[in-house]
Design a protein around this motif. Structure first.
Motif, PDB file in Angstrom:
ATOM      1  N   VAL A 142       0.755  -1.115   0.015  1.00 61.82           N
ATOM      2  CA  VAL A 142       0.031   0.065   0.033  1.00 61.82           C
ATOM      3  C   VAL A 142       0.712   1.277   0.027  1.00 61.82           C
ATOM      4  O   VAL A 142       1.880   1.280   0.804  1.00 61.82           O
ATOM      5  CB  VAL A 142      -0.851  -0.259   1.558  1.00 61.82           C
ATOM      6  CG1 VAL A 142      -1.635   1.369   1.336  1.00 61.82           C
ATOM      7  CG2 VAL A 142      -1.790  -1.181   1.240  1.00 61.82           C
ATOM      8  N   GLN A 166      -5.368   3.169  -7.907  1.00 58.82           N
ATOM      9  CA  GLN A 166      -4.352   2.376  -7.436  1.00 58.82           C
ATOM     10  C   GLN A 166      -2.878   2.759  -8.232  1.00 58.82           C
ATOM     11  O   GLN A 166      -2.101   1.843  -7.913  1.00 58.82           O
ATOM     12  CB  GLN A 166      -4.578   0.854  -7.636  1.00 58.82           C
ATOM     13  CG  GLN A 166      -6.001   0.600  -6.765  1.00 58.82           C
ATOM     14  CD  GLN A 166      -6.338  -0.930  -6.946  1.00 58.82           C
ATOM     15  OE1 GLN A 166      -5.943  -1.667  -8.130  1.00 58.82           O
ATOM     16  NE2 GLN A 166      -7.034  -1.515  -6.053  1.00 58.82           N
ATOM     17  N   THR A 223      -9.617  -0.133   5.237  1.00 63.65           N
ATOM     18  CA  THR A 223      -9.452  -0.539   3.900  1.00 63.65           C
ATOM     19  C   THR A 223      -8.326  -1.518   3.759  1.00 63.65           C
ATOM     20  O   THR A 223      -8.227  -2.847   3.159  1.00 63.65           O
ATOM     21  CB  THR A 223      -9.182   0.664   2.845  1.00 63.65           C
ATOM     22  OG1 THR A 223     -10.233   1.732   2.835  1.00 63.65           O
ATOM     23  CG2 THR A 223      -9.067   0.074   1.436  1.00 63.65           C
ATOM     24  N   ALA A 224      -6.965  -1.331   4.373  1.00 66.59           N
ATOM     25  CA  ALA A 224      -5.937  -2.069   4.112  1.00 66.59           C
ATOM     26  C   ALA A 224      -5.522  -2.881   5.363  1.00 66.59           C
ATOM     27  O   ALA A 224      -5.238  -4.086   5.066  1.00 66.59           O
ATOM     28  CB  ALA A 224      -4.744  -1.224   4.029  1.00 66.59           C
ATOM     29  N   ASP A 230      -1.579  -2.386  -4.452  1.00 64.29           N
ATOM     30  CA  ASP A 230      -2.833  -2.786  -4.331  1.00 64.29           C
ATOM     31  C   ASP A 230      -3.753  -1.540  -3.773  1.00 64.29           C
ATOM     32  O   ASP A 230      -4.867  -1.970  -3.976  1.00 64.29           O
ATOM     33  CB  ASP A 230      -2.791  -3.775  -3.069  1.00 64.29           C
ATOM     34  CG  ASP A 230      -1.893  -4.969  -3.260  1.00 64.29           C
ATOM     35  OD1 ASP A 230      -2.299  -5.743  -4.315  1.00 64.29           O
ATOM     36  OD2 ASP A 230      -0.676  -5.276  -3.032  1.00 64.29           O
ATOM     37  N   ASN A 231      -3.262  -0.785  -3.058  1.00 68.10           N
ATOM     38  CA  ASN A 231      -4.117   0.418  -2.575  1.00 68.10           C
ATOM     39  C   ASN A 231      -3.255   1.555  -2.416  1.00 68.10           C
ATOM     40  O   ASN A 231      -2.006   1.585  -2.198  1.00 68.10           O
ATOM     41  CB  ASN A 231      -4.729   0.196  -1.245  1.00 68.10           C
ATOM     42  CG  ASN A 231      -6.169  -0.938  -1.268  1.00 68.10           C
ATOM     43  OD1 ASN A 231      -6.955  -0.656  -1.605  1.00 68.10           O
ATOM     44  ND2 ASN A 231      -5.836  -1.945  -0.506  1.00 68.10           N
TER      45      ASN A 231
END
Length: 492
Positions: A39, A62, A102-103, A87-88
């Protein structure tokens, strides 16, 4: 018997292809192969940065784009910007809550299901790593990953206790790696900064590394964990640098150990154990305009971070001959302790924290490049079932031993009282029982007169010692003995 053709029955009838099986839920799976999730997070300008530098980093979905003026990048031409996919991606306006939900939250769910997990932040000094990992624990909006993860763990435990009769144990350890020396931040004895050596790192039979003398603390709620974290943060090594007034000069690893025991038939128990590493890495910094002590610290920090980069490169770049590449885990204390997190038995989440300022563009591109490589690392997380050294089993055995000792003590007290001697420590109903009667019984046995004891010799009577001023130290006895020996010699 005629064999059916592929996709056909015995008479040639075509069967429809079977429906793809749905993957079992995470809690039912024992092995979860997955890549390291990466991330990226871009921090906003702080203080007066916006006046002296320009933003060269942008985020979209992303993807992170960086403009490098040193390599032909132009701020007014987005086509010249270099792009990195993750990924994010969280931009400058992202909140702590959004980042966590989120992560990180899915990773903590896996940890509670029995899978080892690691979350760590990587980046340059003053890129927002400590803010992402720790934040301000007392502020609900500014709290970072660590206080939010602790709260989620104990909320899940309370919910599980209300619904099941499972037993759960949580323990915590907190260490730092300063100049390649391991220090226990919450132990009774803290290794001084000027010590030649720190705590030892040993290798297990399975290949992993651990610190045998590192203290573990059993905790009952999130408040106890936060107290340990506060203690460790006060002992952690920080200093003022060119980039940050309170820069972390060491790598810190907060480890949370979780065990859940579910009763089965009889007295047996199925134990699921897992370990969560929450890592706040020290940031790299240039040597210019630094004191000798800061340069020595930076050299050790850069050494461990370079080794971490070499490990990431070795794991993410397959060899052409197909053989397994050599991974230099043993070249630094940090990579030893993170061996399972990189290519091993863990579910790993990496944060790439970057600074948007144009004067730090080289470090920003280096961080994003390393993070892109880390995405290729393959881990194989396994559910840890019934470990031999399960803490919850050891605690149950200790409880049973203590119960047995209490029963033996009660039996002894009942026997001394003259009551029942059966198991379970039945209480005597005679008057005058208890510890007073036991004490009087012992005293009466010691004070029995000599004639009642079957002893040939009389007990030695000990007279009280004479006062100091009345005692001559045995001088008179010595004089009498000397005179007697002289008279005998003269007579002979």
């Amino acid at each position: 018997v005629a064999r059916a053709a592929p996709g056909k029955g015995p008479r040639g009838h075509i069967h429809p292809p079977p429906a793809p099986a749905k993957p079992p839920p995470m809690s039912a799976r024992k092995t979860v192969p997955s890549n390291v999730k990466v991330v990226a997070r871009v921090r906003p300008f702080i203080r007066d940065e916006g006046k002296g530098c320009k933003s060269v980093v942008s985020t979209q979905d992303q993807r992170v784009k960086v403009c490098d003026p040193n390599r032909g990048g132009k701020l007014n031409n987005p086509k010249t910007w270099k792009a990195f996919d993750f990924d994010n991606v969280f931009g400058q306006q992202s909140t702590q809550e959004k980042v966590y939900d989120t992560a990180v939250k899915p990773v903590i769910d896996q940890f509670l299901d029995g899978f080892n997990a690691t979350v760590f932040a990587y980046g340059q000094t003053s890129s927002g790593k400590t803010h992402t990992m720790m934040g301000k624990a007392q502020d609900p909006e500014m709290a970072g990953i660590i206080p939010r993860a602790v709260a989620q763990i104990f909320e899940a435990i309370e919910k599980d206790k209300a619904e099941t009769n499972a037993e759960m144990v949580v323990a915590v350890s907190f260490l730092e790696i300063y100049c390649e020396k391991v220090r226990d931040l919450v132990g009774k004895k803290v290794v001084p900064l000027d010590a030649k050596t720190g705590l030892r790192i040993r290798q297990e039979r399975g290949g992993g590394f651990f610190v045998p003398d590192l203290s573990r603390h059993l905790v009952m709620d999130s408040e106890q964990v936060q107290n340990l974290i506060n203690m460790g943060n006060e002992r952690r090594t920080t200093a003022a640098t060119n980039q940050n007034a309170t820069s972390s000069r060491s790598h810190s690893i907060l480890s949370i150990y979780f065990e859940r025991g579910s009763p089965t038939e009889g007295d047996d128990m199925t134990v699921v154990s897992s370990k969560l590493n929450l890592v706040d890495l020290a940031g790299s910094e240039r040597f210019q305009d630094q004191s000798a002590e800061r340069q020595r610290e930076s050299a050790n920090i850069n050494l461990s971070l370079n080794t971490l980069g070499n490990v990431i490169s070795a794991l993410s770049t397959p060899r052409k001959d197909g053989k397994k590449a050599f991974v230099p885990y043993r070249e630094s204390a940090l990579t030893k302790l993170l061996q399972d997190s990189l290519g091993g038995n863990a579910s790993t989440l990496m944060f790439a924290n970057v600074n948007p300022c144009d004067r730090n563009v080289n470090e920003t591109i280096s961080t994003l490049a390393y993070a892109s490589r880390a995405k290729k690392i393959k881990n194989k997380a396994r559910k840890n079932l019934n470990p031999k050294d399960a803490l919850i089993i050891q605690l149950r055995e200790e409880i049973e031993l203590l119960k047995k000792q209490l029963a033996e003590r009660d039996d002894l007290i009942a026997e001394l009282r003259g009551g029942d001697t059966g198991t379970g420590g039945a209480k005597s109903k005679k008057k005058g029982g208890g510890f007073l009667s036991m004490f009087s019984f012992c005293c009466s046995a010691e004070a029995a007169p000599p004639e009642e004891n079957n002893m040939d010799k009389k007990p030695i009577a000990v007279s009280p010692r004479k006062p100091k001023e009345a005692w001559d130290g045995g001088k008179n006895n010595n004089k009498e003995s000397a005179a007697k020996r002289k008279a005998e010699t003269k007579g002979q």
